[in-house]
Design a protein around this motif. Structure first.
Motif, mmCIF file in Angstrom:
data_model
loop_
_atom_site.group_PDB
_atom_site.id
_atom_site.type_symbol
_atom_site.label_atom_id
_atom_site.label_comp_id
_atom_site.label_asym_id
_atom_site.label_seq_id
_atom_site.Cartn_x
_atom_site.Cartn_y
_atom_site.Cartn_z
ATOM 1 N N GLN A 443 0.799 -1.222 0.000
ATOM 2 C CA GLN A 443 0.000 0.000 0.000
ATOM 3 C C GLN A 443 0.834 1.277 0.000
ATOM 4 O O GLN A 443 0.284 2.361 0.169
ATOM 5 C CB GLN A 443 -0.962 0.025 1.190
ATOM 6 C CG GLN A 443 -0.303 0.021 2.558
ATOM 7 C CD GLN A 443 -0.201 -1.378 3.095
ATOM 8 O OE1 GLN A 443 0.146 -2.307 2.395
ATOM 9 N NE2 GLN A 443 -0.533 -1.541 4.362
ATOM 10 N N ARG A 456 3.599 7.767 -0.836
ATOM 11 C CA ARG A 456 2.141 7.856 -0.793
ATOM 12 C C ARG A 456 1.572 6.563 -0.220
ATOM 13 O O ARG A 456 1.973 5.472 -0.616
ATOM 14 C CB ARG A 456 1.584 8.101 -2.198
ATOM 15 C CG ARG A 456 2.097 9.378 -2.847
ATOM 16 C CD ARG A 456 1.634 9.494 -4.291
ATOM 17 N NE ARG A 456 2.173 10.700 -4.918
ATOM 18 C CZ ARG A 456 2.011 11.007 -6.208
ATOM 19 N NH1 ARG A 456 1.334 10.167 -7.008
ATOM 20 N NH2 ARG A 456 2.534 12.116 -6.698
ATOM 21 N N ARG A 458 -1.738 4.186 0.471
ATOM 22 C CA ARG A 458 -3.077 3.886 -0.029
ATOM 23 C C ARG A 458 -4.084 3.964 1.116
ATOM 24 O O ARG A 458 -3.836 3.469 2.217
ATOM 25 C CB ARG A 458 -3.091 2.494 -0.650
ATOM 26 C CG ARG A 458 -4.373 2.147 -1.391
ATOM 27 C CD ARG A 458 -4.319 0.715 -1.885
ATOM 28 N NE ARG A 458 -3.112 0.484 -2.666
ATOM 29 C CZ ARG A 458 -2.603 -0.713 -2.873
ATOM 30 N NH1 ARG A 458 -3.162 -1.774 -2.333
ATOM 31 N NH2 ARG A 458 -1.509 -0.848 -3.607
ATOM 32 N N GLN A 459 -5.233 4.549 0.834
ATOM 33 C CA GLN A 459 -6.277 4.741 1.842
ATOM 34 C C GLN A 459 -7.509 3.904 1.492
ATOM 35 O O GLN A 459 -8.612 4.434 1.298
ATOM 36 C CB GLN A 459 -6.647 6.216 1.932
ATOM 37 C CG GLN A 459 -5.476 7.137 2.263
ATOM 38 C CD GLN A 459 -5.054 7.038 3.709
ATOM 39 O OE1 GLN A 459 -5.637 7.662 4.590
ATOM 40 N NE2 GLN A 459 -4.028 6.244 3.961
ATOM 41 N N ARG A 463 -11.732 4.699 1.375
ATOM 42 C CA ARG A 463 -12.483 4.617 0.108
ATOM 43 C C ARG A 463 -13.721 3.740 0.276
ATOM 44 O O ARG A 463 -14.803 4.072 -0.223
ATOM 45 C CB ARG A 463 -11.589 4.049 -0.997
ATOM 46 C CG ARG A 463 -10.321 4.834 -1.265
ATOM 47 C CD ARG A 463 -10.587 6.227 -1.822
ATOM 48 N NE ARG A 463 -9.340 6.885 -2.165
ATOM 49 C CZ ARG A 463 -8.661 7.686 -1.348
ATOM 50 N NH1 ARG A 463 -9.144 7.943 -0.140
ATOM 51 N NH2 ARG A 463 -7.531 8.234 -1.728
ATOM 52 N N THR A 513 -11.593 11.199 -1.062
ATOM 53 C CA THR A 513 -10.438 11.881 -1.668
ATOM 54 C C THR A 513 -9.270 12.009 -0.697
ATOM 55 O O THR A 513 -8.299 12.706 -0.998
ATOM 56 C CB THR A 513 -10.852 13.277 -2.140
ATOM 57 O OG1 THR A 513 -11.298 14.055 -1.011
ATOM 58 C CG2 THR A 513 -11.975 13.192 -3.159
ATOM 59 N N ARG A 514 -9.350 11.343 0.452
ATOM 60 C CA ARG A 514 -8.315 11.483 1.461
ATOM 61 C C ARG A 514 -6.991 10.903 0.969
ATOM 62 O O ARG A 514 -6.953 9.825 0.384
ATOM 63 C CB ARG A 514 -8.749 10.779 2.742
ATOM 64 C CG ARG A 514 -7.884 11.085 3.963
ATOM 65 C CD ARG A 514 -8.486 10.408 5.183
ATOM 66 N NE ARG A 514 -7.830 10.822 6.415
ATOM 67 C CZ ARG A 514 -6.786 10.207 6.960
ATOM 68 N NH1 ARG A 514 -6.261 9.153 6.357
ATOM 69 N NH2 ARG A 514 -6.265 10.634 8.090
ATOM 70 N N GLN A 515 -5.918 11.603 1.243
ATOM 71 C CA GLN A 515 -4.577 11.179 0.852
ATOM 72 C C GLN A 515 -3.617 11.395 2.020
ATOM 73 O O GLN A 515 -3.742 12.364 2.767
ATOM 74 C CB GLN A 515 -4.076 11.954 -0.372
ATOM 75 C CG GLN A 515 -4.897 11.712 -1.632
ATOM 76 C CD GLN A 515 -4.415 12.537 -2.796
ATOM 77 O OE1 GLN A 515 -3.660 13.499 -2.633
ATOM 78 N NE2 GLN A 515 -4.839 12.179 -3.998
ATOM 79 N N TRP A 516 -2.681 10.476 2.143
ATOM 80 C CA TRP A 516 -1.638 10.562 3.182
ATOM 81 C C TRP A 516 -0.295 10.484 2.469
ATOM 82 O O TRP A 516 0.013 9.497 1.819
ATOM 83 C CB TRP A 516 -1.782 9.410 4.172
ATOM 84 C CG TRP A 516 -0.931 9.543 5.405
ATOM 85 C CD1 TRP A 516 0.415 9.734 5.446
ATOM 86 C CD2 TRP A 516 -1.365 9.482 6.771
ATOM 87 N NE1 TRP A 516 0.864 9.808 6.738
ATOM 88 C CE2 TRP A 516 -0.210 9.654 7.580
ATOM 89 C CE3 TRP A 516 -2.586 9.301 7.381
ATOM 90 C CZ2 TRP A 516 -0.272 9.637 8.972
ATOM 91 C CZ3 TRP A 516 -2.646 9.282 8.757
ATOM 92 C CH2 TRP A 516 -1.505 9.456 9.542
ATOM 93 N N ARG A 517 0.503 11.539 2.615
ATOM 94 C CA ARG A 517 1.789 11.604 1.923
ATOM 95 C C ARG A 517 2.893 11.999 2.903
ATOM 96 O O ARG A 517 2.662 12.761 3.849
ATOM 97 C CB ARG A 517 1.758 12.627 0.781
ATOM 98 C CG ARG A 517 0.812 12.294 -0.362
ATOM 99 C CD ARG A 517 1.062 13.251 -1.522
ATOM 100 N NE ARG A 517 0.207 12.990 -2.671
ATOM 101 C CZ ARG A 517 -0.873 13.670 -2.972
ATOM 102 N NH1 ARG A 517 -1.250 14.676 -2.191
ATOM 103 N NH2 ARG A 517 -1.586 13.382 -4.045
ATOM 104 N N SER A 531 -7.426 16.256 1.496
ATOM 105 C CA SER A 531 -8.626 15.788 0.808
ATOM 106 C C SER A 531 -9.227 16.985 0.098
ATOM 107 O O SER A 531 -8.670 18.085 0.104
ATOM 108 C CB SER A 531 -9.627 15.175 1.794
ATOM 109 O OG SER A 531 -10.225 16.182 2.599
ATOM 110 N N ARG A 535 -6.761 20.484 4.147
ATOM 111 C CA ARG A 535 -5.388 20.015 4.011
ATOM 112 C C ARG A 535 -4.627 20.364 5.281
ATOM 113 O O ARG A 535 -4.647 21.517 5.734
ATOM 114 C CB ARG A 535 -4.716 20.665 2.796
ATOM 115 C CG ARG A 535 -3.244 20.292 2.613
ATOM 116 C CD ARG A 535 -2.697 20.940 1.346
ATOM 117 N NE ARG A 535 -1.287 20.644 1.138
ATOM 118 C CZ ARG A 535 -0.292 21.399 1.589
ATOM 119 N NH1 ARG A 535 -0.561 22.507 2.281
ATOM 120 N NH2 ARG A 535 0.967 21.075 1.361
#
Length: 645
Positions: A443, A456, A458-459, A463, A513-517, A531, A535
């Motif tokens: 992920q 990055r 994966r969430q 989702r 649309t959530r993202q973790w970087r 998202s 942010r």
């Protein structure tokens, strides 16, 4: 195997008697009154009128009464008609099969009969009635079963009556002094009140896990299908909207799956019925070895692997403190079994196991969890086919609470909050003298950019949550549009339905649309949670990568396997507050792999870009994103579209 059961205390027996008696009377009485008796009257009347004869009748009066109790309105058709039978004129008021049915709002049966009888009375037309040849004073207008109403009574007849019978069984067990929680496993039971040793004796015939689980599955299938199937039939027969029919169909599909699983477990229990298990010694003790002998019939060997028979001794910890139970396998010992054929066409399997010195008692409690020792028969793929309980006994010193007893190795409470430090690259491992870095989990995606090294995550869980939340968003939006226009904008915005869509849509836009970087720059490590709705960023110095550690974030159970998810944390100094850098990663090795990748990226990026020295070394920021515009436009359209249409 046979074990002594813990005696009932007076308080426990009285409490169980009172509790089960209330359930037996309430649910059993409700099932009889609202389910069994109405169905019995209807079916008995339908069987009785099958030989009655049809004669014309004159409608004298027809009336539709209604009763509004504030939540719903029920209806009842009342009629009076005259007919000739046996050479005499008779009058009757019976419309349906059950004269004691009263009023209801199940379908439109009452409205239809009222309209039909009123039209026949106004036009002077006769209607057919069915008359008992043996007693012409008995007649009925509708000799057919109201299937919608019969289906409505089914959940009461099946589920409520089933609960009442189950409570009555518990009442009898408590009255006779037999613990409802103890099981008879072919003459084998266990105690669950502490860590006291259980002394097994007697027969070696044992019940498999499939035999025990099939009962639970069939009871659950009865409850689930007894409610979902009739309710779905009412929705299908009542002309409900298509989306409502699809929604209730999901519960029907789940019920079919539960029935299939219960059937498969029953077949598995039948295959292994009569299997005997013998342990030598009869009560295996911690720190010692023991032998096991399984006598299996020919039908139990249908799926036996041709390459060899495998048995596994496993210790499980079962958390039964809440409303449900969760179990986890903490240790397992797999052995090959020696198979010897017998004269009946079956086989006898022999294997030898060694118990660890700190093995707890089977059925006892350790660290707030129940201990289960199981002997598992494995398939060729390594899956568990069935299992049998093993009456493991801990040593007498541990049973008596000896002060020198070793701590529980599998106490999950000690894991929470434990920080496992990850050494810096130059101290613990390097490219020259350390093994290859651990592979990153699936992920995690790494992207090399011109000004940063980015990781990055994966969430997937978010989702899925967004997809599930979209279902009520669509349903509530459809209900809103079908409800018609509002008098004003303030009336629309004051509706609870509108605000329900608003909050659900807010969650969907964020979760979907959530993202973790994570970004490694020459000036620091940036963690970004972004998202469409907002942010958040947090920047820590590169030196914090020398103070990394991971700890357990949460666990996830899938069947009998439990996966521990660890999160990577960093400190700006050796002591002080920490910052969580990653979401939950499967296993401690995943967190270590991410830490190694971050430290390697720090070596590659540090000092490459001089403009980075002008940026602040640490800090946090938060700001909204453009998704609020999408959210606002959708809600405004939701408030305005019914008026336009």
């Amino acid at each position: 195997m046979m074990t002594s059961q813990a005696p009932w205390s007076i308080a426990a027996r009285l409490g169980t008697l009172l509790f089960s008696a209330v359930f037996a009377l309430a649910f059993g009485g409700g099932g009889l009154y609202f389910g069994v008796l109405p169905l019995a009257r209807t079916m008995s009347a339908a069987w009785e009128v099958r030989s009655w004869q049809a004669v014309p009748a004159e409608v004298l009066s027809s009336q539709l009464t209604s009763n509004n109790d504030g939540d719903s309105t029920t209806y009842a058709v009342q009629a009076r008609y005259r007919y000739t039978a046996g050479g005499r004129i008779h009058e009757s008021t019976r419309v349906g099969l059950d004269p004691a049915a009263g009023s209801d709002n199940i379908g439109d049966w009452h409205q239809q009969w009222h309209a039909r009888l009123s039209a026949a009375r106004d036009r002077g037309q006769p209607v057919p009635v069915w008359v008992d040849p043996a007693d012409p004073t008995r007649a009925v207008l509708d000799p057919h079963i109201r299937w919608a109403k019969a289906i409505f009574h089914l959940p009461f007849a099946l589920v409520f009556t089933g609960v009442g019978l189950g409570a009555l069984w518990v009442f009898w067990r408590a009255l006779s002094g037999r613990s409802a929680g103890a099981f008879d496993s072919g003459g084998r039971g266990r105690t669950t009140t502490g860590d006291a040793a259980v002394q097994p004796t007697g027969s070696a015939v044992a019940r498999s896990s499939a035999s025990r689980s099939q009962r639970v599955l069939w009871v659950f299938a009865l409850f689930w299908c007894g409610i979902s199937f009739p309710m779905a039939a009412l929705f299908w027969m009542g002309g409900s909207p298509w989306w409502a029919q699809i929604f209730v169909s999901v519960f029907v599909v789940i019920g079919i799956g539960v029935l299939t699983l219960a059937w498969r477990q029953s077949v598995l229990a039948w295959r292994f019925a009569g299997t005997s298990v013998r342990f030598v010694p009869a009560g295996p003790q911690a720190g010692e070895s023991f032998e096991v002998e399984l006598a299996l019939s020919s039908r139990a060997l249908q799926n036996a692997p041709p390459a060899g028979r495998r048995l596994r001794l496993a210790q499980y910890r079962v958390d039964d403190s809440g409303s449900g139970t969760q179990e986890r396998q903490v240790e397992a010992f797999e052995r090959g079994a020696t198979a010897m054929p017998d004269m009946a066409g079956g086989e006898r399997w022999h294997a030898r196991f060694e118990l660890p010195a700190d093995a707890p008692t089977h059925g006892g409690r350790r660290s707030g969890e129940r201990v289960d020792w199981r002997l598992e028969i494995l398939t060729a793929e390594g899956a568990v086919e069935v299992s049998y309980d093993v009456p493991v006994q801990e040593t007498p010193a541990r049973s008596a609470g000896h002060p020198m007893a070793a701590p529980d190795r599998f106490d999950r409470r000690t894991v929470w909050g434990h920080e496992e430090a990850i050494p810096p690259r130059h101290e613990g491992w390097s490219a020259g003298d350390a093994p290859s870095p651990l592979p990153l989990p699936d992920q995690v995606q790494v992207v090399e950019q011109s000004d940063a090294w980015e990781m990055r995550f994966r969430q997937s869980g978010w989702r899925w949550a967004a997809a599930l939340a979209m279902v009520p968003v669509v349903v509530l939006s459809g209900l809103w549009w079908r409800s018609g226009p509002r008098a004003s904008w303030s009336d629309a915005l004051g509706s609870g339905l509108w605000w329900g869509v608003a909050f659900l849509l807010l969650f969907v836009l964020h979760a979907g649309t959530r993202q973790w970087r994570l970004r490694v720059r020459d000036d620091g490590v940036e963690r970004e949670l972004a998202s469409w709705m907002w942010r958040r960023t947090r920047v820590v110095p590169l030196a914090s990568l020398d103070h990394l550690f991971h700890k357990l974030l949460y666990t996830q159970s899938s069947g009998r396997a439990t996966t521990a998810f660890h999160a990577l944390h960093a400190r700006e100094a050796a002591a002080g507050s920490s910052v969580r850098l990653t979401p939950g990663l499967p296993g401690a090795a995943s967190a270590v792999a991410v830490a190694q990748a971050l430290q390697a990226a720090r070596e590659h990026r540090a000092g490459r870009f001089t403009p980075g020295a002008l940026r602040p070394p640490s800090g946090a920021s938060w700001r909204p994103a453009a998704g609020w515009l999408v959210w606002t436009l959708w809600l405004l359209l939701l408030a305005a579209v019914p008026g336009w249409l």
